[in-house]
Design a protein around this motif. Sequence first.
Motif, PDB file in Angstrom:
ATOM      1  N   ALA A 281     -10.436   1.688   6.124  1.00 21.55           N
ATOM      2  CA  ALA A 281     -11.088   0.430   5.762  1.00 21.55           C
ATOM      3  C   ALA A 281     -10.335  -0.196   4.606  1.00 21.55           C
ATOM      4  O   ALA A 281      -9.604   0.487   3.878  1.00 21.55           O
ATOM      5  CB  ALA A 281     -12.547   0.662   5.374  1.00 21.55           C
ATOM      6  N   ALA A 282     -10.526  -1.492   4.430  1.00 11.54           N
ATOM      7  CA  ALA A 282      -9.872  -2.213   3.341  1.00 11.54           C
ATOM      8  C   ALA A 282     -10.796  -3.295   2.811  1.00 11.54           C
ATOM      9  O   ALA A 282     -11.507  -3.955   3.583  1.00 11.54           O
ATOM     10  CB  ALA A 282      -8.557  -2.827   3.807  1.00 11.54           C
ATOM     11  N   GLY A 283     -10.764  -3.458   1.488  1.00  9.49           N
ATOM     12  CA  GLY A 283     -11.513  -4.531   0.842  1.00  9.49           C
ATOM     13  C   GLY A 283     -10.586  -5.435   0.061  1.00  9.49           C
ATOM     14  O   GLY A 283      -9.677  -4.951  -0.623  1.00  9.49           O
ATOM     15  N   VAL A 284     -10.791  -6.745   0.181  1.00 11.29           N
ATOM     16  CA  VAL A 284      -9.979  -7.728  -0.539  1.00 11.29           C
ATOM     17  C   VAL A 284     -10.904  -8.804  -1.099  1.00 11.29           C
ATOM     18  O   VAL A 284     -11.997  -9.023  -0.579  1.00 11.29           O
ATOM     19  CB  VAL A 284      -8.927  -8.395   0.376  1.00 11.29           C
ATOM     20  N   PRO A 285     -10.492  -9.486  -2.175  1.00 10.01           N
ATOM     21  CA  PRO A 285     -11.286 -10.621  -2.633  1.00 10.01           C
ATOM     22  C   PRO A 285     -11.369 -11.699  -1.555  1.00 10.01           C
ATOM     23  O   PRO A 285     -10.409 -11.903  -0.798  1.00 10.01           O
ATOM     24  CB  PRO A 285     -10.507 -11.129  -3.861  1.00 10.01           C
ATOM     25  N   ALA A 286     -12.494 -12.370  -1.481  1.00 14.95           N
ATOM     26  CA  ALA A 286     -12.641 -13.458  -0.513  1.00 14.95           C
ATOM     27  C   ALA A 286     -11.765 -14.645  -0.871  1.00 14.95           C
ATOM     28  O   ALA A 286     -11.385 -15.442   0.005  1.00 14.95           O
ATOM     29  CB  ALA A 286     -14.099 -13.881  -0.426  1.00 14.95           C
ATOM     30  N   ASN A 287     -11.423 -14.772  -2.150  1.00 12.19           N
ATOM     31  CA  ASN A 287     -10.638 -15.909  -2.626  1.00 12.19           C
ATOM     32  C   ASN A 287      -9.185 -15.819  -2.153  1.00 12.19           C
ATOM     33  O   ASN A 287      -8.505 -14.825  -2.385  1.00 12.19           O
ATOM     34  CB  ASN A 287     -10.670 -15.960  -4.158  1.00 12.19           C
ATOM     35  N   ILE A 288      -8.719 -16.871  -1.470  1.00 13.38           N
ATOM     36  CA  ILE A 288      -7.357 -16.925  -0.936  1.00 13.38           C
ATOM     37  C   ILE A 288      -6.546 -17.939  -1.748  1.00 13.38           C
ATOM     38  O   ILE A 288      -6.986 -19.071  -1.961  1.00 13.38           O
ATOM     39  CB  ILE A 288      -7.351 -17.337   0.543  1.00 13.38           C
ATOM     40  N   VAL A 289      -5.366 -17.527  -2.201  1.00 15.43           N
ATOM     41  CA  VAL A 289      -4.458 -18.402  -2.939  1.00 15.43           C
ATOM     42  C   VAL A 289      -3.225 -18.658  -2.070  1.00 15.43           C
ATOM     43  O   VAL A 289      -2.540 -17.714  -1.667  1.00 15.43           O
ATOM     44  CB  VAL A 289      -4.032 -17.777  -4.279  1.00 15.43           C
TER      45      VAL A 289
ATOM     46  N   VAL B  61       8.293 -18.726  -0.141  1.00 20.46           N
ATOM     47  CA  VAL B  61       7.607 -18.213   1.047  1.00 20.46           C
ATOM     48  C   VAL B  61       8.615 -17.790   2.110  1.00 20.46           C
ATOM     49  O   VAL B  61       8.490 -16.728   2.723  1.00 20.46           O
ATOM     50  CB  VAL B  61       6.631 -19.262   1.599  1.00 20.46           C
ATOM     51  N   LYS B  62       9.647 -18.583   2.316  1.00 21.29           N
ATOM     52  CA  LYS B  62      10.659 -18.244   3.321  1.00 21.29           C
ATOM     53  C   LYS B  62      11.425 -16.985   2.936  1.00 21.29           C
ATOM     54  O   LYS B  62      11.796 -16.184   3.793  1.00 21.29           O
ATOM     55  CB  LYS B  62      11.629 -19.411   3.485  1.00 21.29           C
ATOM     56  N   THR B  63      11.671 -16.793   1.645  1.00 18.91           N
ATOM     57  CA  THR B  63      12.458 -15.643   1.190  1.00 18.91           C
ATOM     58  C   THR B  63      11.654 -14.351   1.214  1.00 18.91           C
ATOM     59  O   THR B  63      12.140 -13.306   1.657  1.00 18.91           O
ATOM     60  CB  THR B  63      12.975 -15.883  -0.245  1.00 18.91           C
ATOM     61  N   THR B  64      10.410 -14.412   0.739  1.00 21.88           N
ATOM     62  CA  THR B  64       9.605 -13.193   0.585  1.00 21.88           C
ATOM     63  C   THR B  64       8.679 -12.915   1.755  1.00 21.88           C
ATOM     64  O   THR B  64       8.250 -11.775   1.951  1.00 21.88           O
ATOM     65  CB  THR B  64       8.737 -13.274  -0.681  1.00 21.88           C
ATOM     66  N   GLY B  65       8.325 -13.967   2.510  1.00 20.77           N
ATOM     67  CA  GLY B  65       7.362 -13.802   3.587  1.00 20.77           C
ATOM     68  C   GLY B  65       5.920 -13.816   3.133  1.00 20.77           C
ATOM     69  O   GLY B  65       5.009 -13.562   3.922  1.00 20.77           O
ATOM     70  N   VAL B  66       5.671 -14.134   1.859  1.00 16.15           N
ATOM     71  CA  VAL B  66       4.301 -14.135   1.333  1.00 16.15           C
ATOM     72  C   VAL B  66       3.791 -15.576   1.294  1.00 16.15           C
ATOM     73  O   VAL B  66       4.112 -16.345   0.394  1.00 16.15           O
ATOM     74  CB  VAL B  66       4.233 -13.504  -0.074  1.00 16.15           C
ATOM     75  N   TYR B  67       2.992 -15.938   2.278  1.00 13.60           N
ATOM     76  CA  TYR B  67       2.433 -17.285   2.366  1.00 13.60           C
ATOM     77  C   TYR B  67       1.172 -17.421   1.517  1.00 13.60           C
ATOM     78  O   TYR B  67       0.943 -18.442   0.865  1.00 13.60           O
ATOM     79  CB  TYR B  67       2.114 -17.602   3.826  1.00 13.60           C
ATOM     80  N   GLU B  68       0.336 -16.388   1.529  1.00 11.22           N
ATOM     81  CA  GLU B  68      -0.907 -16.418   0.766  1.00 11.22           C
ATOM     82  C   GLU B  68      -1.255 -15.011   0.321  1.00 11.22           C
ATOM     83  O   GLU B  68      -0.688 -14.023   0.807  1.00 11.22           O
ATOM     84  CB  GLU B  68      -2.044 -17.015   1.591  1.00 11.22           C
ATOM     85  N   ARG B  69      -2.185 -14.915  -0.615  1.00  5.30           N
ATOM     86  CA  ARG B  69      -2.568 -13.617  -1.157  1.00  5.30           C
ATOM     87  C   ARG B  69      -4.015 -13.701  -1.627  1.00  5.30           C
ATOM     88  O   ARG B  69      -4.580 -14.804  -1.753  1.00  5.30           O
ATOM     89  CB  ARG B  69      -1.645 -13.227  -2.326  1.00  5.30           C
ATOM     90  N   ARG B  70      -4.605 -12.562  -1.888  1.00  6.94           N
ATOM     91  CA  ARG B  70      -5.990 -12.513  -2.353  1.00  6.94           C
ATOM     92  C   ARG B  70      -5.997 -12.244  -3.853  1.00  6.94           C
ATOM     93  O   ARG B  70      -5.300 -11.367  -4.344  1.00  6.94           O
ATOM     94  CB  ARG B  70      -6.764 -11.422  -1.617  1.00  6.94           C
ATOM     95  N   PHE B  71      -6.820 -13.029  -4.560  1.00  4.39           N
ATOM     96  CA  PHE B  71      -6.877 -12.919  -6.019  1.00  4.39           C
ATOM     97  C   PHE B  71      -8.310 -13.095  -6.485  1.00  4.39           C
ATOM     98  O   PHE B  71      -9.085 -13.850  -5.902  1.00  4.39           O
ATOM     99  CB  PHE B  71      -5.981 -13.974  -6.668  1.00  4.39           C
TER     100      PHE B  71
END
Length: 348
Positions: A15-23, A43-53
């Motif tokens: 299982a996994a838990g993440v904050p509901a807030n998306i940045v 985003v193109k270099t790292t592949g990280v479009y969004e994250r949870r914070f």
Amino acid sequence: MAFLEFKNVRVAGLAAGVPANIVSNLSAEIQVSEGEYSNDDFVKTTGVYERRFSEHHTTSDLCYEAAEQLMADLQWRKDEIDALIFVSQNTDYFLPATACILQDRLGLPKECYAEDIVLGCSGWVYGLSTTAALLQGGYIKKALLMCGDAKRHFPTNDPLFGFAGTITALEYQVGAKSFQFHFGTDGSGYDSIIIPEGGARNPISFDGFKEEEIDGHVYNRFQTRMKGMDVFAFGISTAPKSVKKLAEHFGFDYQTADYFVFHQANMKMNKMIIKKLKLDETKVPSSMYHFGNTSSASIPLTIVTQLKGKIEHQPTKFICCGFGVGLSWGSVSFETDNIIISDLVECK
């Protein structure tokens, strides 16, 4: 040589838990290093479009919510859980161990084995070996491995890192397929990823709060800083070698694995690892697009979010590798069957 094998232990659930807030990294104000000229380039270099914070969730909060969900899905009684291992770089306090707090918060037995392990990106593999070692003798029957980070020591606008907490439920089962491990450590690179002040070596000082710019990022000395190119070179060389050594030592062809799940460092690094191992990319799931680098949570988070609905009811062979802060690394080969994977828990 740090090869280990544990038998009579199986993964019962994840299982996994993440904050509901998306940045979103396309719209947020972010810090990018020299040579990265825009949010889109990052985003193109790292592949990280969004994250949870989250401003208020700790690692243990996210793990707690995920654990409650997984225990309900597994129909495990709390009084039958004998061990709790908590792996994180972001504990609730310097003292006491966060595992002790979670034992009480979850209502687990007072005779529960509870322990913290302070590790980062390799932490899930290390935690898995520790938990499997506790279970293999049959004295401990069921255990929860909690891994994750809510990285409050990073600048809040660092676009690479996200928050997550994960649970891996393991149980003793005679005849279960073995876990096979390879581990390594290179402490000469200890300062490649480091929080310079706040520990016993460099105690808290007023000067530590002064900000300084390093590679386009602004830090104080209580925030994590990273030598990006050193870590990149370490990851792309160490992870493929570890996987190959694991397979060679235990005498199997790593290409026969159903899935390869690597620590979600960044897209460029992981593509290099895939290329060096000559892997079929369809067998290498990734979660970094939606969640970023989540430290010790990244491997189980990837399985939960990318493989739920695909692996629960059939034998599935995994090879996983975590690598990073320490510098440390670990690879594991294991098989799942009739595993329970909970829906992603979004914590508000």
